[in-house]
Design an enzyme around this catalytic site. Structure first.
Site, PDB file in Angstrom:
ATOM      1  N   GLU A 154      64.445  71.171  -0.143  1.00  0.00           N
ATOM      2  CA  GLU A 154      63.433  72.702  -0.387  1.00  0.00           C
ATOM      3  C   GLU A 154      62.533  72.014   1.043  1.00  0.00           C
ATOM      4  OE1 GLU A 154      62.809  74.815  -3.767  1.00  0.00           O
ATOM      5  OE2 GLU A 154      64.420  73.953  -4.334  1.00  0.00           O
ATOM      6  N   CYS A 262      65.626  70.428  -8.882  1.00  0.00           N
ATOM      7  CA  CYS A 262      67.122  69.738  -8.793  1.00  0.00           C
ATOM      8  C   CYS A 262      66.022  67.858  -9.882  1.00  0.00           C
ATOM      9  CB  CYS A 262      67.130  68.718  -7.337  1.00  0.00           C
ATOM     10  SG  CYS A 262      67.571  69.934  -6.072  1.00  0.00           S
TER      11      CYS A 262
END
Length: 436
Positions: A154, A262
């Protein structure tokens, strides 16, 4: 190709948009009607640098479209990506209900050969489960299930997708292999590899990669905590060990713990996989324990500085997202830190360039949201830095000293030099370094 992407979170929307950018016809499918309508009207529902430009261009040129109807979305699809959430359950295992639910629906809708691709991060054996769900109502000659884990960071997800270090594809089907190779060929023209392997190995590769990186982070946080006790400087230690090519320079920065969508979820899920298979994965359990404790470190420093009681104190917090260049606050250390500060009786004023709207949904009017980083300092007793946004790296320290009641900074990301803070006359505490 005609591509359908089921799910429009960070992975799904980046995947669909980037495939459209290379000339494919992409339909993104999501059950959230409001979100789909916003995307149809040109609004990107997430903050990801570089995504808005590609989103607008491919939407305008009719290569990227959106629908809530699964049957319509997959009507002409050669490949169908499943980019659905796999939230952790109470026991840490990944919840596959969304993926298997869509697979069940697809078993009633597919009429010609399609490749069904698990893009979500999923436990080992998920491809087999998806295959079973599809085969309940579908001839197995009409589909192949492929594991194609994402490795998107990200903040740089678009760059990672367009220029991947590697592409992992898990399939035993030669037919599916050729389709996947053709699909990804435009992204690896500079020679970066596409690795083909079996489905279970591909699934394990994703979990192993994230868990190893999380381990590096937790290890470095432990080193930082020990550095404080023995009088060493973790920055110098980091440089020293990072110069070893076997170790590498990345993921050696100490801080207030990892967060995001994650690492926490994937480490938990791999640990659960080990448990289910009767293997005691001791390192992973330690990684999770260290990360949980590390989120408390900055709170402890603040409380200790104020003599054990922060009731009535106001703490300014810079940074809410779990990392810079995203508005994602999932498992963000800032959320934990703010909750602890509030529970201990402190007031909290916050600023983040992108994540404040998401944080408002959690805290409402319990904390003060500020229009810029300096507004957060007004009448605050101390500043806590939690996310290393670039805008925080070179602030006006004279303004900081002017606005804070006392010049006190708790830096959870080691943004500033200790010696410079000493020269500025600021009480400065960071991670793994001496206190001024």
């Amino acid at each position: 190709m005609n591509i359908a992407v089921v799910g429009t979170g960070y992975v799904g929307l980046v995947t669909g948009t980037c495939f459209a950018e290379t000339g494919n016809q992409v339909v993104c499918i999501d059950v959230n009607e409001d979100k789909v309508n916003r995307m149809k009207n040109g609004e990107v529902p997430i903050y990801e640098p570089g995504l808005e430009l590609l989103f607008e261009r491919n939407s305008r040129q009719k290569r990227l479209s959106f629908t809530t109807d699964l049957a319509t979305g997959i009507q002409n699809a050669d490949v169908i990506f499943l980019a659905l959430p796999t939230p952790p359950g109470e026991d840490g295992s990944a919840d596959l209900s969304y993926i298997l639910g869509v697979a069940e629906e697809l078993s009633h809708l597919i009429t010609s050969y399609s490749v069904i691709i698990d893009k979500s991060t999923v436990p080992v054996g998920t491809a087999d489960e998806v295959h079973k769900a599809l085969a309940k109502n579908l001839d197995t000659n009409l589909f192949d299930v492929v594991s194609n884990p994402e490795f998107l960071r990200e903040g740089v997800a678009v760059e990672d997708f367009l220029r991947p270090e590697r592409v992992i594809i898990g399939t035993k089907s030669e037919r599916a292999k050729k389709i996947m190779e053709r699909l990804y060929k435009p992204f690896v023209r500079q020679g970066n590899p596409i690795y083909f392997m079996d489905e279970r190995s591909a699934e394990m590769t994703k979990y192993a990669a994230n868990s190893f990186l999380a381990t590096k982070i937790s290890f470095m946080n432990e080193i930082a905590n020990l550095c404080e006790k023995v009088g060493a400087n973790v920055d110098q230690v980091r440089i020293g060990i990072g110069s070893d090519s076997r170790i590498g320079k990345r993921f050696l920065f100490p801080g207030v713990g990892y967060g995001g969508s994650c690492f926490p979820k994937d480490v938990q899920a791999l640990a659960k996989t080990a448990e289910v298979n009767e293997y005691d994965f001791q390192i992973l359990n330690a990684v999770m324990d260290v990360n949980k404790r590390q989120k408390q470190v900055l709170v402890d420093k603040i409380v200790d500085y104020f003599g054990g009681d922060i009731t009535g104190k106001t703490i300014a917090v810079w940074g809410l997202a779990f990392k810079p260049n995203t508005d994602d606050i999932r498992e963000a250390p800032a959320i934990y830190i703010i909750e602890k500060l509030l529970a201990l009786g402190a007031g909290v004023k916050v600023y983040d360039p992108e994540a404040m709207d998401n944080v408002k949904k959690i805290f409402g009017d319990k904390i003060s949201f500020c229009s810029d980083q300096y507004e957060a300092l007004i009448e605050a007793d101390a500043l806590a830095i939690v996310t290393e946004w670039s805008v925080f790296r070179t602030p006006s320290f004279s303004v900081i000293k002017q606005l804070l009641k006392s010049p006190v900074i708790f830096d959870g990301r080691n943004l500033y030099e200790v010696d410079f803070m000493r020269e500025m006359g600021i009480h400065y505490e960071s991670i793994g370094r001496s206190t001024t």
